[in-house]
Design a protein around this motif. Sequence first.
Motif, PDB file in Angstrom:
ATOM      1  N   GLU A  53       0.858  -1.188   0.000  1.00 55.48           N
ATOM      2  CA  GLU A  53       0.000   0.000   0.000  1.00 55.48           C
ATOM      3  C   GLU A  53       0.893   1.237   0.000  1.00 55.48           C
ATOM      4  O   GLU A  53       1.909   1.272   0.699  1.00 55.48           O
ATOM      5  N   ARG A  54       0.546   2.200  -0.823  1.00 51.37           N
ATOM      6  CA  ARG A  54       1.289   3.464  -0.869  1.00 51.37           C
ATOM      7  C   ARG A  54       0.307   4.603  -0.669  1.00 51.37           C
ATOM      8  O   ARG A  54      -0.804   4.592  -1.189  1.00 51.37           O
ATOM      9  N   PHE A  55       0.741   5.625   0.075  1.00 51.95           N
ATOM     10  CA  PHE A  55      -0.149   6.712   0.459  1.00 51.95           C
ATOM     11  C   PHE A  55       0.225   8.001  -0.280  1.00 51.95           C
ATOM     12  O   PHE A  55       0.611   7.945  -1.428  1.00 51.95           O
ATOM     13  N   GLY A  56       0.191   9.143   0.389  1.00 54.96           N
ATOM     14  CA  GLY A  56       0.213  10.446  -0.268  1.00 54.96           C
ATOM     15  C   GLY A  56       1.361  10.793  -1.191  1.00 54.96           C
ATOM     16  O   GLY A  56       1.141  11.303  -2.277  1.00 54.96           O
ATOM     17  N   LEU A  57       2.613  10.535  -0.804  1.00 55.62           N
ATOM     18  CA  LEU A  57       3.740  11.043  -1.572  1.00 55.62           C
ATOM     19  C   LEU A  57       3.915  10.294  -2.888  1.00 55.62           C
ATOM     20  O   LEU A  57       3.364   9.227  -3.096  1.00 55.62           O
ATOM     21  N   SER A  58       4.727  10.886  -3.780  1.00 56.94           N
ATOM     22  CA  SER A  58       4.994  10.248  -5.070  1.00 56.94           C
ATOM     23  C   SER A  58       5.758   8.946  -4.873  1.00 56.94           C
ATOM     24  O   SER A  58       6.360   8.704  -3.817  1.00 56.94           O
ATOM     25  N   GLY A  59       5.737   8.114  -5.925  1.00 52.09           N
ATOM     26  CA  GLY A  59       6.456   6.855  -5.857  1.00 52.09           C
ATOM     27  C   GLY A  59       7.924   7.046  -5.557  1.00 52.09           C
ATOM     28  O   GLY A  59       8.494   6.357  -4.712  1.00 52.09           O
ATOM     29  N   SER A  60       8.561   8.005  -6.231  1.00 53.53           N
ATOM     30  CA  SER A  60       9.993   8.225  -6.025  1.00 53.53           C
ATOM     31  C   SER A  60      10.304   8.595  -4.584  1.00 53.53           C
ATOM     32  O   SER A  60      11.296   8.142  -4.004  1.00 53.53           O
ATOM     33  N   GLN A  61       9.459   9.445  -3.969  1.00 48.90           N
ATOM     34  CA  GLN A  61       9.695   9.824  -2.577  1.00 48.90           C
ATOM     35  C   GLN A  61       9.552   8.619  -1.648  1.00 48.90           C
ATOM     36  O   GLN A  61      10.325   8.460  -0.704  1.00 48.90           O
ATOM     37  N   ALA A  62       8.570   7.790  -1.918  1.00 51.56           N
ATOM     38  CA  ALA A  62       8.384   6.597  -1.094  1.00 51.56           C
ATOM     39  C   ALA A  62       9.526   5.608  -1.293  1.00 51.56           C
ATOM     40  O   ALA A  62      10.027   5.017  -0.333  1.00 51.56           O
ATOM     41  N   PHE A  63       9.970   5.421  -2.547  1.00 51.88           N
ATOM     42  CA  PHE A  63      11.094   4.517  -2.818  1.00 51.88           C
ATOM     43  C   PHE A  63      12.363   5.038  -2.138  1.00 51.88           C
ATOM     44  O   PHE A  63      13.146   4.259  -1.588  1.00 51.88           O
ATOM     45  N   TRP A  64      12.577   6.357  -2.204  1.00 55.80           N
ATOM     46  CA  TRP A  64      13.755   6.949  -1.570  1.00 55.80           C
ATOM     47  C   TRP A  64      13.727   6.728  -0.064  1.00 55.80           C
ATOM     48  O   TRP A  64      14.735   6.344   0.536  1.00 55.80           O
ATOM     49  N   ALA A  65      12.577   6.956   0.554  1.00 59.60           N
ATOM     50  CA  ALA A  65      12.458   6.797   2.006  1.00 59.60           C
ATOM     51  C   ALA A  65      12.763   5.363   2.416  1.00 59.60           C
ATOM     52  O   ALA A  65      13.463   5.118   3.411  1.00 59.60           O
ATOM     53  N   ALA A  66      12.252   4.393   1.652  1.00 59.84           N
ATOM     54  CA  ALA A  66      12.524   2.992   1.974  1.00 59.84           C
ATOM     55  C   ALA A  66      14.017   2.686   1.810  1.00 59.84           C
ATOM     56  O   ALA A  66      14.619   1.981   2.636  1.00 59.84           O
ATOM     57  N   GLY A  67      14.631   3.228   0.742  1.00 59.68           N
ATOM     58  CA  GLY A  67      16.063   3.028   0.550  1.00 59.68           C
ATOM     59  C   GLY A  67      16.873   3.611   1.685  1.00 59.68           C
ATOM     60  O   GLY A  67      17.808   2.980   2.201  1.00 59.68           O
ATOM     61  N   TYR A  68      16.516   4.823   2.100  1.00 55.14           N
ATOM     62  CA  TYR A  68      17.251   5.466   3.192  1.00 55.14           C
ATOM     63  C   TYR A  68      17.134   4.636   4.465  1.00 55.14           C
ATOM     64  O   TYR A  68      18.131   4.378   5.144  1.00 55.14           O
ATOM     65  N   TRP A  69      15.914   4.208   4.787  1.00 53.05           N
ATOM     66  CA  TRP A  69      15.733   3.435   6.010  1.00 53.05           C
ATOM     67  C   TRP A  69      16.557   2.145   5.974  1.00 53.05           C
ATOM     68  O   TRP A  69      17.287   1.825   6.916  1.00 53.05           O
ATOM     69  N   LEU A  70      16.469   1.411   4.903  1.00 54.15           N
ATOM     70  CA  LEU A  70      17.109   0.094   4.852  1.00 54.15           C
ATOM     71  C   LEU A  70      18.626   0.192   4.709  1.00 54.15           C
ATOM     72  O   LEU A  70      19.367  -0.584   5.326  1.00 54.15           O
ATOM     73  N   PHE A  71      19.131   1.164   3.944  1.00 57.27           N
ATOM     74  CA  PHE A  71      20.581   1.321   3.811  1.00 57.27           C
ATOM     75  C   PHE A  71      21.194   1.887   5.094  1.00 57.27           C
ATOM     76  O   PHE A  71      22.299   1.493   5.484  1.00 57.27           O
ATOM     77  N   ALA A  72      20.503   2.828   5.747  1.00 56.65           N
ATOM     78  CA  ALA A  72      21.039   3.419   6.975  1.00 56.65           C
ATOM     79  C   ALA A  72      21.038   2.410   8.115  1.00 56.65           C
ATOM     80  O   ALA A  72      21.938   2.404   8.953  1.00 56.65           O
ATOM     81  N   ARG A  73      20.043   1.554   8.143  1.00 59.99           N
ATOM     82  CA  ARG A  73      19.970   0.560   9.208  1.00 59.99           C
ATOM     83  C   ARG A  73      21.000  -0.553   9.039  1.00 59.99           C
ATOM     84  O   ARG A  73      21.423  -1.164  10.026  1.00 59.99           O
ATOM     85  N   ASP A  74      21.385  -0.822   7.813  1.00 62.84           N
ATOM     86  CA  ASP A  74      22.313  -1.930   7.562  1.00 62.84           C
ATOM     87  C   ASP A  74      23.381  -1.495   6.567  1.00 62.84           C
ATOM     88  O   ASP A  74      23.196  -1.611   5.360  1.00 62.84           O
ATOM     89  N   PRO A  75      24.518  -0.985   7.056  1.00 60.71           N
ATOM     90  CA  PRO A  75      25.582  -0.532   6.152  1.00 60.71           C
ATOM     91  C   PRO A  75      26.122  -1.624   5.234  1.00 60.71           C
ATOM     92  O   PRO A  75      26.757  -1.322   4.231  1.00 60.71           O
ATOM     93  N   ALA A  76      25.865  -2.901   5.555  1.00 62.30           N
ATOM     94  CA  ALA A  76      26.340  -3.987   4.699  1.00 62.30           C
ATOM     95  C   ALA A  76      25.396  -4.251   3.526  1.00 62.30           C
ATOM     96  O   ALA A  76      25.776  -4.946   2.579  1.00 62.30           O
ATOM     97  N   CYS A  77      24.196  -3.699   3.566  1.00 60.52           N
ATOM     98  CA  CYS A  77      23.226  -3.927   2.492  1.00 60.52           C
ATOM     99  C   CYS A  77      23.650  -3.160   1.247  1.00 60.52           C
ATOM    100  O   CYS A  77      23.836  -1.942   1.286  1.00 60.52           O
ATOM    101  N   GLN A  78      23.813  -3.865   0.129  1.00 60.69           N
ATOM    102  CA  GLN A  78      24.327  -3.250  -1.092  1.00 60.69           C
ATOM    103  C   GLN A  78      23.252  -2.937  -2.126  1.00 60.69           C
ATOM    104  O   GLN A  78      23.436  -2.061  -2.955  1.00 60.69           O
TER     105      GLN A  78
END
Length: 337
Positions: A53-78
Motif C-alpha cells: 500500500e502506498r499513500f500520499g507522496l509520489s512513488g519516487s519519494q516513497a522509494f527513496w524513504a525505503a532506501g534510506y531506512w534500509l541502507f542506513a539501518r544496515d551498512p552492509a546492504c548493497q
Amino acid sequence: MPNPKDLTALQLPTGSSLVADETENRLSLSLESQALINLRLTRETELRLQVEERFGLSGSQAFWAAGYWLFARDPACQRLIWQLDETPTEALLSGLLVPADTAGCYRCERTLFWQLPQPWLGDSLTGCYPQQMVISGGKRHPRRPPKPSCEVYRRFDSRLGAWISLRTVDIDEDLVRFNRWQNSPRVASFWQEQGSLEEHRKYLGKRQDDPHTLTLIGCFDDQPFAYFEAYWAKEDRIAPFYDADDYDRGIHMLVGEESHRGPHKVASWLSALVHYLFLDDPRTRRVVAEPRADNAKMIGHLQRQGFYCEKEFDFPHKRAALMALGRERFFERCSLT
C-alpha cells in the motif's frame, strides 16, 4: 554508540522524522505521522520489496524513504530489489532505481543511492556549473563557481545518534575559536599556524578571497568542533606532484575540540566531508589529502575510509603522503548511515 538496527526513527535535514515499524517480513514507513508506504519484505540473498500500500507522496519519494531506512539501518546492504506493477519512470530518470534482469523488477543500488544530492545538500545545491577553461596563477583550469555562504551539508549519523553538518566559515563568528584551535599545541605541531587574532583574521580572509579554496566548519548537533579547507587540486600547490584532474578536490583537516576526537568521530566527519565534495560536483572523480608523511594516526584514519597512499613527496615545508580516494571506490565501500 547507538546500534542503527535498534532505531525506530531517522531524522531528515528538512526537520521531518522518518518513522518505521519493521518486522522480518513487513516494513511500514511514515513521515511526520503521515503514512507513507507499506512493504512486504523477502529476505533472500538480496532483500526484495513488494508494495502492499502506498499513500500520499509520489512513488519516487516513497522509494527513496525505503532506501534510506534500509541502507542506513544496515551498512552492509548493497542493493534492494523492487517488484513493481508499473514502470517507475521518475525513479529511473534520477538513478534511484535501475532495471533488473527480470521484468517488473528494479534495483536500488547503494552506490547510486548515496550519490543523489538531496536532501543532504539542502539549499546549497546549484547544479553542475558550466565549464569554461581559464588561466590563473599560470595554471589552466575550469572557471570555478561562486562559493556558497551557508550550511552546505547535513545528515543524521545513526551510528552516533547525532547530526553531522558542514557550513561555511563566518570570520566574525568563528575567529576566536579558530584562534584557540590553532594555538593548541596538538594542532600547532601539524598546522604550524600559531598566531594572534589579527593574524588569524588575515589567514581566514585570504582563504575566503581565494576562489579555489572553500573554508568549512564541521558541527556535531550544530556545535562547531572542526575546521576544514576544501580546495580544487588543479590550482593548488599539490598539482605538480600528481596527474590532477580538472575537478579533483583536496582537503585539509583540523579537529579543534578535544571532546570530539576519536576514531568513531573521525569516521563520521571524514565520510561526511568526502561525501559532500563528491555530491557538490558530479564531475569530481577523486579527493586527495597530503598529511605529513610521519602523521601515522591521520594516515590510518584516511585509510580506514578508503584512501590509499599513492606516494610520498617533498613540499618545501614537509615530507607529505599523497592520499587519494576515487569516486567509485568511495561509493562502493562507503558505510554511510
